[in-house]
Write an enzyme that holds these catalytic residues in place. Sequence first.
Site, PDB file in Angstrom:
ATOM      1  N   ASP A   9       0.769  -1.162   0.033  1.00 52.86           N
ATOM      2  CA  ASP A   9      -0.033  -0.051  -0.031  1.00 52.86           C
ATOM      3  C   ASP A   9       1.047   1.291   0.158  1.00 52.86           C
ATOM      4  O   ASP A   9       2.124   1.003   0.394  1.00 52.86           O
ATOM      5  CB  ASP A   9      -0.703   0.027   1.188  1.00 52.86           C
ATOM      6  CG  ASP A   9      -2.332   0.958   0.904  1.00 52.86           C
ATOM      7  OD1 ASP A   9      -2.034   1.893   1.032  1.00 52.86           O
ATOM      8  OD2 ASP A   9      -3.148   0.416   1.285  1.00 52.86           O
ATOM      9  N   ASN A  38      -6.339  -5.303  -5.683  1.00 55.02           N
ATOM     10  CA  ASN A  38      -7.192  -4.496  -4.847  1.00 55.02           C
ATOM     11  C   ASN A  38      -7.291  -3.088  -4.857  1.00 55.02           C
ATOM     12  O   ASN A  38      -8.379  -2.494  -4.655  1.00 55.02           O
ATOM     13  CB  ASN A  38      -7.571  -5.409  -3.416  1.00 55.02           C
ATOM     14  CG  ASN A  38      -8.342  -4.235  -2.497  1.00 55.02           C
ATOM     15  OD1 ASN A  38      -9.630  -4.515  -2.626  1.00 55.02           O
ATOM     16  ND2 ASN A  38      -7.649  -3.635  -1.501  1.00 55.02           N
ATOM     17  N   TYR A  44     -14.474   6.353 -12.736  1.00 50.70           N
ATOM     18  CA  TYR A  44     -14.442   5.080 -11.831  1.00 50.70           C
ATOM     19  C   TYR A  44     -15.377   3.850 -12.727  1.00 50.70           C
ATOM     20  O   TYR A  44     -14.566   2.639 -12.907  1.00 50.70           O
ATOM     21  CB  TYR A  44     -15.197   5.076 -10.586  1.00 50.70           C
ATOM     22  CG  TYR A  44     -14.987   4.096  -9.670  1.00 50.70           C
ATOM     23  CD1 TYR A  44     -13.976   3.851  -8.882  1.00 50.70           C
ATOM     24  CD2 TYR A  44     -16.392   3.480  -9.220  1.00 50.70           C
ATOM     25  CE1 TYR A  44     -14.014   2.921  -7.943  1.00 50.70           C
ATOM     26  CE2 TYR A  44     -16.204   2.231  -8.701  1.00 50.70           C
ATOM     27  CZ  TYR A  44     -15.159   2.042  -7.776  1.00 50.70           C
ATOM     28  OH  TYR A  44     -15.224   0.944  -6.906  1.00 50.70           O
ATOM     29  N   ASP A  62       3.496   1.752  -4.618  1.00 50.67           N
ATOM     30  CA  ASP A  62       2.485   2.502  -5.457  1.00 50.67           C
ATOM     31  C   ASP A  62       2.160   1.791  -6.568  1.00 50.67           C
ATOM     32  O   ASP A  62       3.184   1.729  -7.508  1.00 50.67           O
ATOM     33  CB  ASP A  62       3.065   3.959  -5.565  1.00 50.67           C
ATOM     34  CG  ASP A  62       2.290   4.673  -6.734  1.00 50.67           C
ATOM     35  OD1 ASP A  62       1.447   4.129  -7.231  1.00 50.67           O
ATOM     36  OD2 ASP A  62       2.401   6.063  -6.697  1.00 50.67           O
ATOM     37  N   THR A  80     -16.424   0.140   4.193  1.00 50.16           N
ATOM     38  CA  THR A  80     -15.103   0.755   3.985  1.00 50.16           C
ATOM     39  C   THR A  80     -14.837   1.878   4.102  1.00 50.16           C
ATOM     40  O   THR A  80     -15.764   2.600   3.987  1.00 50.16           O
ATOM     41  CB  THR A  80     -14.212  -0.042   2.995  1.00 50.16           C
ATOM     42  OG1 THR A  80     -14.684   0.779   1.948  1.00 50.16           O
ATOM     43  CG2 THR A  80     -14.670  -1.427   2.919  1.00 50.16           C
TER      44      THR A  80
END
Length: 252
Positions: A37, A87, A152, A60, A187
């Site tokens: 991450d 993910n 998106y 990254d 989340t």
Amino acid sequence: MSRLAGKVAIVTGAAAGLGAEFARQFVAEGAQVVLADIAEAEGAAVAHDLGKNAHFIRLDITDPAQWRTTVEETRAMFGPPTVLVNNAGIVEFGSFLDASVDSMRRTLDVNVIGAWLGIQAVVPSMTAAGGGSIVNVSSDAGMKGYPRLSAYVSSKWAVRGLTRSAALELGHRGIRVNAVLPGLIDTPMGRGSLHGLDPSDVLADSPTPRIGRPEEVAALMVFLASDESGYCSGADYQADGGMLAGNALRGE
Ligand SMILES: NC(=O)c1ccc[n+]([C@@H]2O[C@H](COP(=O)([O-])OP(=O)(O)OC[C@H]3O[C@@H](n4cnc5c(N)ncnc54)[C@H](O)[C@@H]3O)[C@@H](O)[C@H]2O)c1
């Protein structure tokens, strides 16, 4: 439980939300997991909580050099990766009239090219290890449109195309590639996209009119990462409470 015993997994975006829960369930099922991450403090804290079979690497996903280092570090720490979960993702809202081209490019860079680079980076060692499982996280937004989310939505449709192409190309190497399509999940990203609205109102026409829990998506992820799904490749797996099935209110 040891459904993932002997597996070495890289999970991107594992500092928070779904990725952190995937890593948690993977370790609980016997895998060794690299949590990757850009959020260093959060990712290191999650890995620390999970114990010796978890390790955090700052990655990254848009940077090919960092992917190479991540795969090398994974090999050195646990052995060659046999599971990759692409993910990590971002969402930015904006209408056609006010969204910037930078936002469009950033979204495609992270959500599509990041996953593409991950596949490229792991395939040689996964092949040498005898094969593996790659799971790309798409979305219900990979099956329909949403206003103010053209970047998106485009990226999540692309993830499904990437998945099928990779499944066809990598099958002979023993690598299966699938996509998971979560619906609205509890989340930081899922809550943020509600803009303060009540999830049960937003999902009133879903057969399961509530926000999903990360554990409910992680259970599917464990199955796809494990050998239990050995005959599953090139497919979409929804974990969305049935929202894509249609409008449940019309059936009342
Ligand atoms: N939460 C939902 O409702 C929902 C629904 C459908 C699909 N998804 C998808 O599930 C995935 C995870 O979502 P989430 O809800 O856990 O999101 P989140 O925002 O809670 O967590 C995403 C993680 O990805 C990391 N990240 C972002 N850019 C990165 C980069 N360039 N390199 C490495 N890491 C990066 C972030 O630091 C963060 O830790 C995403 O691909 C998202 O699009 C989420």
